[in-house]
Scaffold this motif. Structure first.
Motif, mmCIF file in Angstrom:
data_model
loop_
_atom_site.group_PDB
_atom_site.id
_atom_site.type_symbol
_atom_site.label_atom_id
_atom_site.label_comp_id
_atom_site.label_asym_id
_atom_site.label_seq_id
_atom_site.Cartn_x
_atom_site.Cartn_y
_atom_site.Cartn_z
ATOM 1 N N ASN A 95 0.826 -1.210 0.000
ATOM 2 C CA ASN A 95 0.000 0.000 0.000
ATOM 3 C C ASN A 95 0.856 1.255 0.000
ATOM 4 O OD1 ASN A 95 -2.337 -1.501 0.004
ATOM 5 N ND2 ASN A 95 -2.577 -1.412 2.235
ATOM 6 N N ARG A 96 1.922 1.232 0.774
ATOM 7 C CA ARG A 96 2.815 2.394 0.820
ATOM 8 C C ARG A 96 3.462 2.631 -0.542
ATOM 9 N NH1 ARG A 96 8.131 2.964 4.691
ATOM 10 N NH2 ARG A 96 8.753 5.016 3.940
ATOM 11 N N TRP A 97 3.890 1.561 -1.189
ATOM 12 C CA TRP A 97 4.540 1.658 -2.494
ATOM 13 C C TRP A 97 3.574 2.202 -3.546
ATOM 14 C CZ3 TRP A 97 9.405 1.468 -4.095
ATOM 15 C CH2 TRP A 97 9.660 1.298 -5.446
ATOM 16 N N GLN A 98 2.327 1.734 -3.515
ATOM 17 C CA GLN A 98 1.335 2.179 -4.496
ATOM 18 C C GLN A 98 0.979 3.644 -4.320
ATOM 19 O OE1 GLN A 98 -1.895 -0.555 -4.023
ATOM 20 N NE2 GLN A 98 -0.867 -2.194 -5.158
ATOM 21 N N ASN A 99 1.094 4.166 -3.106
ATOM 22 C CA ASN A 99 0.759 5.568 -2.848
ATOM 23 C C ASN A 99 1.932 6.513 -3.080
ATOM 24 O OD1 ASN A 99 -1.879 4.895 -2.173
ATOM 25 N ND2 ASN A 99 -1.349 4.558 -0.023
ATOM 26 N N MET A 100 3.093 5.988 -3.462
ATOM 27 C CA MET A 100 4.261 6.840 -3.717
ATOM 28 C C MET A 100 4.232 7.383 -5.133
ATOM 29 S SD MET A 100 7.569 4.935 -2.154
ATOM 30 C CE MET A 100 7.775 4.596 -0.459
ATOM 31 N N THR A 101 4.779 8.579 -5.272
ATOM 32 C CA THR A 101 4.959 9.139 -6.613
ATOM 33 C C THR A 101 6.205 8.511 -7.227
ATOM 34 O OG1 THR A 101 6.354 10.940 -5.825
ATOM 35 C CG2 THR A 101 3.952 11.332 -5.844
ATOM 36 N N GLU A 104 9.284 9.677 -5.437
ATOM 37 C CA GLU A 104 9.460 9.072 -4.117
ATOM 38 C C GLU A 104 9.956 7.633 -4.236
ATOM 39 O OE1 GLU A 104 6.112 11.355 -1.396
ATOM 40 O OE2 GLU A 104 5.476 9.651 -2.653
ATOM 41 N N ARG A 105 9.452 6.896 -5.233
ATOM 42 C CA ARG A 105 9.915 5.525 -5.447
ATOM 43 C C ARG A 105 11.390 5.502 -5.805
ATOM 44 N NH1 ARG A 105 5.017 2.722 -8.939
ATOM 45 N NH2 ARG A 105 3.426 3.003 -7.352
#
Length: 151
Positions: A95-101, A104-105
């Motif tokens: 979930n955290r990865w999917q919400n990153m731009t 940010e990734r």
């Protein structure tokens, strides 16, 4: 259908018997090859080797010990018998990865590469923390490492 199950049960029992005999022979052979030569220990019989196998299973458990099905067996949180908290952390990270731009990734990947570039393990950089080099440079009156003295 009944014959099928009878054959499977008989085949399983035969397989287990052959496996136990092979394991006993292997333990007996290895013990008698190594222990008397290395430690001047006794030579053991096949029955004693089977007893050692049973004792070791009693002491370390019948399910494989640390690498067995109890603790995941398939890696970190993987496999059909994974630790129940493994799914929680995997979902949280996903979930955290999917919400990153994308920026940010990229920054996250760079930080991870930097943190783990030395591998993992005690005494290596990247073992979950940033280890700072706090050693002082060598000075003439204060050597950085102890020196050997001749007696």
């Amino acid at each position: 259908m009944k014959r099928f199950w009878i054959k499977r049960v008989v085949g399983g029992i035969l397989f287990a018997l052959v496996f136990i005999l092979a394991a006993g022979w292997a333990v007996s052979s290895l013990w008698n090859w190594l222990i008397p030569a290395l430690f001047a220990g006794p030579v053991i019989t096949f029955g004693q080797a089977l007893g050692l196998l049973l004792l070791s299973r009693i002491l370390v458990g019948f399910r494989g010990g640390w690498g067995g099905r109890r603790w995941g067996g398939g890696g970190w949180g993987g496999g059909p018998h994974m630790h129940p908290e493994g799914a929680f952390w995997r979902e949280k990270l996903s979930n955290r990865w999917q919400n990153m731009t994308p920026e940010e990734r990229k920054e996250f990947k760079q930080k991870m590469k930097e943190q783990w570039k030395g591998g993992c393990g005690p005494g290596r950089r990247g073992f979950g923390r940033r280890w700072e080099d706090k050693s002082e440079p060598a000075q003439p009156g204060n050597p950085a490492e102890p020196t050997a003295t001749n007696l």
